[in-house]
Design a protein around this motif. Structure first.
Motif, PDB file in Angstrom:
ATOM      1  N   UNK A  11      44.774  16.333  56.751  1.00 42.79           N
ATOM      2  CA  UNK A  11      45.961  16.161  56.182  1.00 42.79           C
ATOM      3  C   UNK A  11      46.491  17.523  55.282  1.00 42.79           C
ATOM      4  N   UNK A  12      45.502  18.352  54.778  1.00 44.28           N
ATOM      5  CA  UNK A  12      46.222  19.497  54.067  1.00 44.28           C
ATOM      6  C   UNK A  12      46.662  20.522  55.289  1.00 44.28           C
ATOM      7  N   UNK A  13      45.903  20.558  56.364  1.00 45.40           N
ATOM      8  CA  UNK A  13      46.156  21.459  57.265  1.00 45.40           C
ATOM      9  C   UNK A  13      47.692  21.205  57.879  1.00 45.40           C
ATOM     10  N   UNK A  14      47.710  19.692  58.324  1.00 42.21           N
ATOM     11  CA  UNK A  14      49.140  19.485  58.828  1.00 42.21           C
ATOM     12  C   UNK A  14      50.218  19.743  57.702  1.00 42.21           C
ATOM     13  N   UNK A  16      50.327  22.140  55.668  1.00 42.78           N
ATOM     14  CA  UNK A  16      50.663  23.627  55.660  1.00 42.78           C
ATOM     15  C   UNK A  16      51.362  23.763  56.925  1.00 42.78           C
ATOM     16  N   UNK A  17      50.992  23.140  58.328  1.00 43.25           N
ATOM     17  CA  UNK A  17      51.869  23.436  59.287  1.00 43.25           C
ATOM     18  C   UNK A  17      53.104  23.054  59.304  1.00 43.25           C
ATOM     19  N   UNK A  18      53.498  21.728  58.461  1.00 40.39           N
ATOM     20  CA  UNK A  18      54.773  21.615  58.231  1.00 40.39           C
ATOM     21  C   UNK A  18      55.455  22.215  57.579  1.00 40.39           C
ATOM     22  N   UNK A  19      54.802  22.834  56.386  1.00 45.60           N
ATOM     23  CA  UNK A  19      55.523  23.669  55.359  1.00 45.60           C
ATOM     24  C   UNK A  19      55.901  25.066  56.158  1.00 45.60           C
ATOM     25  N   UNK A  50      54.787   9.410  51.425  1.00 43.12           N
ATOM     26  CA  UNK A  50      55.881  10.298  50.868  1.00 43.12           C
ATOM     27  C   UNK A  50      55.543  11.713  50.796  1.00 43.12           C
ATOM     28  N   UNK A  51      54.719  12.193  51.648  1.00 41.09           N
ATOM     29  CA  UNK A  51      54.422  13.574  51.417  1.00 41.09           C
ATOM     30  C   UNK A  51      55.100  14.408  52.687  1.00 41.09           C
ATOM     31  N   UNK A  71      48.924  22.524  44.474  1.00 41.09           N
ATOM     32  CA  UNK A  71      47.580  21.849  43.702  1.00 41.09           C
ATOM     33  C   UNK A  71      46.542  22.128  44.248  1.00 41.09           C
ATOM     34  N   UNK A  72      46.423  22.278  45.903  1.00 43.62           N
ATOM     35  CA  UNK A  72      45.271  22.336  46.553  1.00 43.62           C
ATOM     36  C   UNK A  72      44.585  23.500  46.753  1.00 43.62           C
TER      37      UNK A  72
END
Length: 72
Positions: A11-14, A16-19, A50-51, A71-72
């Protein structure tokens, strides 16, 4: 997403890809670099949490998604 909700490394990797501007949404389908995401429920899960924004076209982080990445 509540503070007790745990997001996975994927989820965090996705997020980052969205960002980085590498993702787009088409209905419930999330594409990364033009390819369907290997976890077909990731886009829906992150949208419902909601992310990421839930509109067709380029995916974008919501303020909550941005805060979670910082925060991660």
């Amino acid at each position: 997403m509540t503070t007790t909700t745990i997001i996975s490394y994927r989820d965090r990797a996705v997020l980052r890809a969205v960002a980085a501007g590498r993702c787009e949404l088409s209905g419930e389908c999330l594409r990364v670099d033009g390819l369907g995401c290997c976890d077909q429920f990731t886009g829906l899960r992150l949208t419902q949490a909601g992310l990421i924004a839930a509109i067709d076209g380029p995916a974008r982080l919501t303020p909550s998604g941005e805060a979670l990445l910082e925060a991660a």
